[in-house]
Design a protein around this motif. Structure first.
Motif, PDB file in Angstrom:
ATOM      1  N   GLY A 157      58.349  55.860   8.775  1.00 54.34           N
ATOM      2  CA  GLY A 157      57.877  56.028  10.141  1.00 54.34           C
ATOM      3  C   GLY A 157      56.726  56.999  10.207  1.00 54.34           C
ATOM      4  N   ASP A 158      55.989  56.930  11.302  1.00 54.69           N
ATOM      5  CA  ASP A 158      54.785  57.755  11.408  1.00 54.69           C
ATOM      6  C   ASP A 158      54.942  58.947  12.345  1.00 54.69           C
ATOM      7  N   GLY A 159      56.102  59.080  12.988  1.00 54.55           N
ATOM      8  CA  GLY A 159      56.317  60.219  13.870  1.00 54.55           C
ATOM      9  C   GLY A 159      55.380  60.258  15.059  1.00 54.55           C
ATOM     10  N   ASN A 160      54.956  59.098  15.549  1.00 49.65           N
ATOM     11  CA  ASN A 160      54.045  58.952  16.698  1.00 49.65           C
ATOM     12  C   ASN A 160      52.624  59.440  16.427  1.00 49.65           C
ATOM     13  N   ILE A 161      52.287  59.621  15.179  1.00 48.91           N
ATOM     14  CA  ILE A 161      50.906  59.949  14.807  1.00 48.91           C
ATOM     15  C   ILE A 161      50.511  58.940  13.732  1.00 48.91           C
ATOM     16  N   ASP A 162      49.515  58.112  14.021  1.00 42.71           N
ATOM     17  CA  ASP A 162      49.102  57.103  13.051  1.00 42.71           C
ATOM     18  C   ASP A 162      48.043  57.617  12.093  1.00 42.71           C
ATOM     19  N   PHE A 163      47.153  58.462  12.580  1.00 40.96           N
ATOM     20  CA  PHE A 163      46.075  59.016  11.758  1.00 40.96           C
ATOM     21  C   PHE A 163      45.852  60.462  12.161  1.00 40.96           C
ATOM     22  N   THR A 164      45.210  61.198  11.254  1.00 43.88           N
ATOM     23  CA  THR A 164      44.709  62.524  11.598  1.00 43.88           C
ATOM     24  C   THR A 164      43.247  62.575  11.174  1.00 43.88           C
ATOM     25  N   LEU A 165      42.514  63.475  11.769  1.00 49.41           N
ATOM     26  CA  LEU A 165      41.120  63.636  11.373  1.00 49.41           C
ATOM     27  C   LEU A 165      41.051  64.229   9.967  1.00 49.41           C
ATOM     28  N   THR A 166      40.147  63.727   9.176  1.00 52.28           N
ATOM     29  CA  THR A 166      39.951  64.240   7.819  1.00 52.28           C
ATOM     30  C   THR A 166      39.559  65.717   7.868  1.00 52.28           C
ATOM     31  N   SER A 167      38.709  66.077   8.810  1.00 47.90           N
ATOM     32  CA  SER A 167      38.224  67.455   8.914  1.00 47.90           C
ATOM     33  C   SER A 167      39.238  68.418   9.517  1.00 47.90           C
ATOM     34  N   ASP A 168      40.246  67.899  10.223  1.00 46.86           N
ATOM     35  CA  ASP A 168      41.259  68.753  10.850  1.00 46.86           C
ATOM     36  C   ASP A 168      42.567  67.977  10.986  1.00 46.86           C
ATOM     37  N   PRO A 169      43.447  68.044   9.984  1.00 45.84           N
ATOM     38  CA  PRO A 169      44.701  67.276   9.989  1.00 45.84           C
ATOM     39  C   PRO A 169      45.652  67.604  11.139  1.00 45.84           C
ATOM     40  N   SER A 170      45.352  68.642  11.911  1.00 44.55           N
ATOM     41  CA  SER A 170      46.210  68.950  13.065  1.00 44.55           C
ATOM     42  C   SER A 170      45.880  68.063  14.269  1.00 44.55           C
ATOM     43  N   ILE A 171      44.782  67.306  14.191  1.00 47.93           N
ATOM     44  CA  ILE A 171      44.367  66.442  15.299  1.00 47.93           C
ATOM     45  C   ILE A 171      44.836  65.013  15.016  1.00 47.93           C
ATOM     46  N   GLY A 172      45.778  64.544  15.844  1.00 50.55           N
ATOM     47  CA  GLY A 172      46.369  63.228  15.651  1.00 50.55           C
ATOM     48  C   GLY A 172      45.734  62.145  16.503  1.00 50.55           C
ATOM     49  N   ILE A 173      45.847  60.908  15.995  1.00 49.68           N
ATOM     50  CA  ILE A 173      45.370  59.719  16.708  1.00 49.68           C
ATOM     51  C   ILE A 173      46.491  58.692  16.679  1.00 49.68           C
ATOM     52  N   GLU A 174      46.885  58.227  17.839  1.00 49.39           N
ATOM     53  CA  GLU A 174      47.925  57.205  17.979  1.00 49.39           C
ATOM     54  C   GLU A 174      47.253  55.875  18.304  1.00 49.39           C
ATOM     55  N   VAL A 175      47.728  54.797  17.683  1.00 51.76           N
ATOM     56  CA  VAL A 175      47.197  53.464  17.933  1.00 51.76           C
ATOM     57  C   VAL A 175      48.278  52.633  18.617  1.00 51.76           C
ATOM     58  N   LYS A 176      47.923  52.023  19.739  1.00 51.03           N
ATOM     59  CA  LYS A 176      48.855  51.174  20.488  1.00 51.03           C
ATOM     60  C   LYS A 176      48.294  49.752  20.510  1.00 51.03           C
ATOM     61  N   SER A 177      48.963  48.832  19.828  1.00 51.43           N
ATOM     62  CA  SER A 177      48.545  47.431  19.798  1.00 51.43           C
ATOM     63  C   SER A 177      49.430  46.632  20.734  1.00 51.43           C
ATOM     64  N   ARG A 178      48.796  45.785  21.534  1.00 50.95           N
ATOM     65  CA  ARG A 178      49.545  44.918  22.442  1.00 50.95           C
ATOM     66  C   ARG A 178      49.000  43.500  22.348  1.00 50.95           C
ATOM     67  N   HIS A 179      49.901  42.559  22.505  1.00 45.01           N
ATOM     68  CA  HIS A 179      49.551  41.141  22.469  1.00 45.01           C
ATOM     69  C   HIS A 179      49.601  40.590  23.887  1.00 45.01           C
ATOM     70  N   GLY A 180      48.594  39.804  24.262  1.00 48.15           N
ATOM     71  CA  GLY A 180      48.599  39.172  25.573  1.00 48.15           C
ATOM     72  C   GLY A 180      47.205  38.968  26.112  1.00 48.15           C
ATOM     73  N   ARG A 181      47.161  38.571  27.358  1.00 47.79           N
ATOM     74  CA  ARG A 181      45.884  38.388  28.056  1.00 47.79           C
ATOM     75  C   ARG A 181      45.466  39.704  28.689  1.00 47.79           C
ATOM     76  N   ILE A 182      44.174  39.940  28.727  1.00 50.93           N
ATOM     77  CA  ILE A 182      43.657  41.219  29.225  1.00 50.93           C
ATOM     78  C   ILE A 182      44.084  41.506  30.656  1.00 50.93           C
ATOM     79  N   ASP A 183      44.280  40.476  31.462  1.00 48.79           N
ATOM     80  CA  ASP A 183      44.671  40.707  32.853  1.00 48.79           C
ATOM     81  C   ASP A 183      46.171  40.934  33.020  1.00 48.79           C
ATOM     82  N   ARG A 184      46.944  40.821  31.946  1.00 48.42           N
ATOM     83  CA  ARG A 184      48.392  41.003  32.058  1.00 48.42           C
ATOM     84  C   ARG A 184      48.971  42.053  31.120  1.00 48.42           C
ATOM     85  N   VAL A 185      48.276  42.323  30.053  1.00 47.08           N
ATOM     86  CA  VAL A 185      48.813  43.245  29.054  1.00 47.08           C
ATOM     87  C   VAL A 185      48.814  44.685  29.588  1.00 47.08           C
ATOM     88  N   ARG A 186      49.813  45.442  29.188  1.00 49.72           N
ATOM     89  CA  ARG A 186      49.937  46.840  29.610  1.00 49.72           C
ATOM     90  C   ARG A 186      50.283  47.698  28.405  1.00 49.72           C
TER      91      ARG A 186
END
Length: 171
Positions: free
Chosen positions: A99-128
């Protein structure tokens, strides 16, 4: 004009261009692109990882559901990995096997800065996209990826859209 108004205007423009098929597309790693295409060996490697996860959790959840869920997430991570390249940590499937602990990536220059990626499937007018308070606390930004194709073993390529991002810190 404040920055939220500006972001809403840019988001409206993006939706118009998405529905008309006029998106910015660059195949060069590390360069901005609203559209990223994943296929071939890269897709094969993602599928293999997702089948490993499905096998690991088959006693808890249906195998197909686990595979699809992981594939959606890994497709989104690949988009961010390609766009931000050397600015972020490499996705290490062995290290993140539990598991990733809700952090998918960190900045190379500062590992304390996290980036989360949220992927969703659907149509742009319906996806949330939903974002938890824990994700906001742990990450400087949440990146939203849109998948319009059906997510399955049979799909030969994916056209993934960088649908937007949410900065979680305003300093």
């Amino acid at each position: 004009m404040d920055w939220i108004t500006l972001l809403r205007s840019l988001q409206s423009d993006f939706i118009k261009r998405l529905t008309s098929g006029c998106l910015l597309h660059c195949e060069t790693e590390g360069q901005y692109s609203e559209l990223t295409i994943i296929s071939g060996e890269r897709l094969k490697a993602l599928r293999e990882f997702c089948w490993q996860m499905a096998e690991k959790y088959k006693r808890v959840l249906p195998v197909r559901d686990v595979f699809i869920s992981y594939l959606k997430g890994k497709l989104g991570e690949e988009v961010v990995k390609e766009r931000l390249a050397d600015f972020i940590t490499e996705v290490d499937y062995e290290k993140r096997f539990g598991g990733d602990g809700n952090i998918d990536f960190t900045l190379t220059s500062d590992p304390s800065i996290g980036i989360e990626v949220k992927s969703r499937h659907g149509r742009i007018d319906r996806v949330r996209w939903s974002i938890s308070s824990e994700e906001v606390e742990k990450n400087a930004v949440v990146v939203c990826i849109l998948i319009q194709e059906d997510v399955s073993e049979a799909q030969s390529e994916y056209h993934l859209f960088l649908a937007g991002f949410l900065p979680t810190r305003y300093d």
